[in-house]
Design a protein around this motif. Sequence first.
Motif, PDB file in Angstrom:
ATOM      1  N   TYR A 197       1.382   5.581 -12.935  1.00 48.01           N
ATOM      2  CA  TYR A 197       1.681   5.265 -13.841  1.00 48.01           C
ATOM      3  C   TYR A 197       1.888   6.765 -14.185  1.00 48.01           C
ATOM      4  O   TYR A 197       1.142   7.362 -15.962  1.00 48.01           O
ATOM      5  N   SER A 198       2.454   7.896 -13.906  1.00 45.22           N
ATOM      6  CA  SER A 198       2.328   8.886 -14.704  1.00 45.22           C
ATOM      7  C   SER A 198       3.861   9.685 -14.442  1.00 45.22           C
ATOM      8  O   SER A 198       4.508   8.549 -13.796  1.00 45.22           O
ATOM      9  N   LEU A 199       3.483  10.324 -14.961  1.00 46.37           N
ATOM     10  CA  LEU A 199       5.419  11.205 -14.308  1.00 46.37           C
ATOM     11  C   LEU A 199       5.106  11.721 -13.807  1.00 46.37           C
ATOM     12  O   LEU A 199       4.529  13.194 -13.826  1.00 46.37           O
ATOM     13  N   GLY A 200       6.053  11.867 -12.752  1.00 48.47           N
ATOM     14  CA  GLY A 200       6.866  13.213 -11.907  1.00 48.47           C
ATOM     15  C   GLY A 200       7.403  13.732 -12.558  1.00 48.47           C
ATOM     16  O   GLY A 200       7.961  13.937 -13.925  1.00 48.47           O
ATOM     17  N   ARG A 201       8.247  14.852 -11.417  1.00 51.90           N
ATOM     18  CA  ARG A 201       9.766  15.497 -12.225  1.00 51.90           C
ATOM     19  C   ARG A 201      10.912  13.952 -12.064  1.00 51.90           C
ATOM     20  O   ARG A 201      10.751  13.355 -11.456  1.00 51.90           O
ATOM     21  N   PHE A 202      10.957  13.804 -13.073  1.00 55.48           N
ATOM     22  CA  PHE A 202      11.961  12.860 -14.207  1.00 55.48           C
ATOM     23  C   PHE A 202      13.368  13.050 -13.621  1.00 55.48           C
ATOM     24  O   PHE A 202      14.019  13.362 -14.068  1.00 55.48           O
ATOM     25  N   ALA A 203      13.090  12.195 -12.406  1.00 52.31           N
ATOM     26  CA  ALA A 203      14.690  11.566 -12.010  1.00 52.31           C
ATOM     27  C   ALA A 203      15.172  10.476 -12.351  1.00 52.31           C
ATOM     28  O   ALA A 203      16.298  10.023 -12.178  1.00 52.31           O
ATOM     29  N   THR A 208      11.848   6.466 -12.917  1.00 46.85           N
ATOM     30  CA  THR A 208      12.181   7.904 -13.150  1.00 46.85           C
ATOM     31  C   THR A 208      11.894   8.583 -12.548  1.00 46.85           C
ATOM     32  O   THR A 208      11.436   9.896 -12.221  1.00 46.85           O
ATOM     33  N   LYS A 209      10.882   7.904 -10.947  1.00 45.16           N
ATOM     34  CA  LYS A 209      11.329   8.928  -9.629  1.00 45.16           C
ATOM     35  C   LYS A 209      11.646   9.288  -8.948  1.00 45.16           C
ATOM     36  O   LYS A 209      12.264   8.246  -8.430  1.00 45.16           O
ATOM     37  N   ASP A 210      12.273   9.969  -8.136  1.00 45.86           N
ATOM     38  CA  ASP A 210      12.709  10.163  -6.686  1.00 45.86           C
ATOM     39  C   ASP A 210      11.630   9.655  -5.592  1.00 45.86           C
ATOM     40  O   ASP A 210      10.750   9.338  -6.454  1.00 45.86           O
ATOM     41  N   THR A 211      11.718   9.523  -4.575  1.00 47.50           N
ATOM     42  CA  THR A 211      11.167   8.774  -3.865  1.00 47.50           C
ATOM     43  C   THR A 211       9.437   8.707  -3.643  1.00 47.50           C
ATOM     44  O   THR A 211       8.808   8.930  -3.269  1.00 47.50           O
ATOM     45  N   ALA A 212      10.481  11.081  -3.293  1.00 53.15           N
ATOM     46  CA  ALA A 212       8.444  11.718  -2.494  1.00 53.15           C
ATOM     47  C   ALA A 212       7.872  11.602  -4.196  1.00 53.15           C
ATOM     48  O   ALA A 212       6.407  10.944  -3.167  1.00 53.15           O
ATOM     49  N   ASP A 213       8.362  11.336  -5.265  1.00 53.86           N
ATOM     50  CA  ASP A 213       6.998  11.313  -6.388  1.00 53.86           C
ATOM     51  C   ASP A 213       7.170   9.315  -6.221  1.00 53.86           C
ATOM     52  O   ASP A 213       5.871   9.265  -6.569  1.00 53.86           O
ATOM     53  N   PRO A 232       1.207  -1.433  -0.077  1.00 53.30           N
ATOM     54  CA  PRO A 232       0.323   0.306   0.175  1.00 53.30           C
ATOM     55  C   PRO A 232       0.841   1.052  -0.054  1.00 53.30           C
ATOM     56  O   PRO A 232       1.666   1.235   0.477  1.00 53.30           O
ATOM     57  N   GLY A 233      -0.028   2.211  -0.611  1.00 55.60           N
ATOM     58  CA  GLY A 233       0.871   3.156  -0.405  1.00 55.60           C
ATOM     59  C   GLY A 233       1.755   3.777  -2.266  1.00 55.60           C
ATOM     60  O   GLY A 233       2.015   5.046  -2.338  1.00 55.60           O
ATOM     61  N   VAL A 234       2.787   2.351  -2.671  1.00 60.40           N
ATOM     62  CA  VAL A 234       3.196   2.519  -4.099  1.00 60.40           C
ATOM     63  C   VAL A 234       2.267   2.082  -4.896  1.00 60.40           C
ATOM     64  O   VAL A 234       2.618   2.125  -6.071  1.00 60.40           O
TER      65      VAL A 234
END
Lengths: 301, 317
Positions: free
Chosen positions: B84-90, B72-77, A140-142
């Motif tokens: 299935y969306s792009l966050g900040r491209f990391a 492609t995401k950092d931990t926060a994103d 959950p969460g991810v």
Amino acid sequence: MATKSRTMSGTGGRTAALFLIPFFTVFTVAMIAPVIYSLVLSFYAQQKSGLGFGGAKTSFVGLENYLQVFQSETFTGGLGRLALYCLLYIPCMVGGAVVFALLLDATVARARKLFQLLVFLPHAVPGVIAALIWAYLYTPGVSPLVQALESGGIQINFLDVHMVLPSIVNIAVWEWTGYNVIILFTALQAVPREILEAARVDGASEIRTALSIKFPLILPALSVIILFTVIGTLQLFTEPAIISKATASVTSTWVPNLWAYDAAFNRHNLNQAAAASIIIALLAAGLSLAVTRLSSRMNKA
Amino acid sequence: MSTKTVNAPARPGAGVAVHQKNADGGKRPRRPGGSRLSREGGFASAFSVNALLILGCAYMVLPVLWLFFAATKDTADLYGTAAYSLGRFALFENIAAVAGQDGGIFFRWMGNSVLYAAFGAVLGGLISVMAGYAFDKFQFRGKKTWFAFVLLGVLIPNTATVLPMYLLASVAGITNTVWAILIPVLCNPFGVYLARVYSSSYVPDETLEAARVDGAGPIRSFFSLGLPMMMPGFITIGLFQFVGIWNNFMLPLVMLQDQQLLPVSVGISIWQGYSIPQPEFSPMVITASFLSVIPLLAAFIMLQRFWKSGLTAGSVK
């Protein structure tokens, strides 16, 4: 004798030996010798001297190790779990593969080549990575999966004690279905066109043709798939080993292979680990033999 | 007798020939399809069949796609944005993190995997091909018995022999060395079985007979005639061997302790262990997984012809 060896030149035993020696050497070193050594080891036990000081003494104990393995509740529990896993996994995976292959072979199916490639994709993902991906998809969460279910009002903890077995079955289904779809689809493509044409002329519907003509004709391929699937399920190790890091529901002795690993590396009882390995190998050989017998009888009938 | 079924789908020639005809998927002349569409209730059934196929493929593809997006995401994103969306491209930062961790050990792991898998695929493949060729082309005493040993090897699951191998290797003192991996990966009984099928369908006996009449010895005919003719089979066997070794987890886990010797599968599983208490490791684990999958995906897409033929010739594993 002389003439015989001359006419047989190139097909005789000596040349054959030259070609076979490399394989049987590695086969002996990597399979036969380890199994024989383990067999020997499994009849002995390390016994610590009275106070635990001094060197351990190795003594012959007969079948004692095997008895201990079978008396261990964690081992028999693991065997039961593995049986349950087989009961869930084999019908789901094989059934799914048959349905998908039949759909792919239906006259109205489009873009067959693309579908084949996509369905095979998971097999190119190593078992460790597959388990790791799904471990995240269960968290959950991810997980988009958990989120989607929650927004639909369904709360499932994929990693709790009851759900973790089906969750691991799902990983294996994901990894192996596509692979078997390709085998079955190829078998379907080999079905003689005249037979299908005759069925069509007789007015059989597509579904009827699939069930009463195509399905029986791919039974030989299906029996091979089942054989290799049975052998494969007994190998179960990677997925639970990876998932066990993400949840406490998978214990260190969850299935027989994990039990044997735990015996060797955590409990440091190599003799018991050897006995457990022998049991697993015998079980596998016995089961595969049974499946082979059964399917050859089925194919004759 | 127990070998009968195993042999059935791969009757010399049958399986391979079928593959060659259908190597490119659905390209064979289809059964008259167009005219049936209207007769069969047409659009509705075509729609439902293809919709089910798409649904099945979605199940297969979405988890892999998730891996790509997550890489492609950092931990926060990773924890904060839709999957299935792009966050900040990391992606590149993540790759840098993977490369920087423990002095770039990830690339060492990848290199080890390539070494183990390529060694097993080439040398192990050759050993299997030679044995399979001998079983097909040569007559010798006890052939059936020897081949029964091969089949026994096929039937015993890999993981059942890993611990025994470890026990023996520790007596020989080769645990925690590359030999503990390189020797076992040469053994591929299923490769022998496949090679026998390939040999009987690709290498005509007449060609070998002609070579013999011309005075070529058996070894020379193998290397100058048999092996080139079996090349597609050799590549297929090698490919499956490569994938099997690349994916192997239990053998290296048991045999190796030195981090410098690990293949990428075991290495990543160690990192995964870190990421459980410390979620900030997750992007690195995910990116490493993504990077380790790319070579295999590429190999499978480029070598489609070969793995399909391998599956046809006798349903692997």
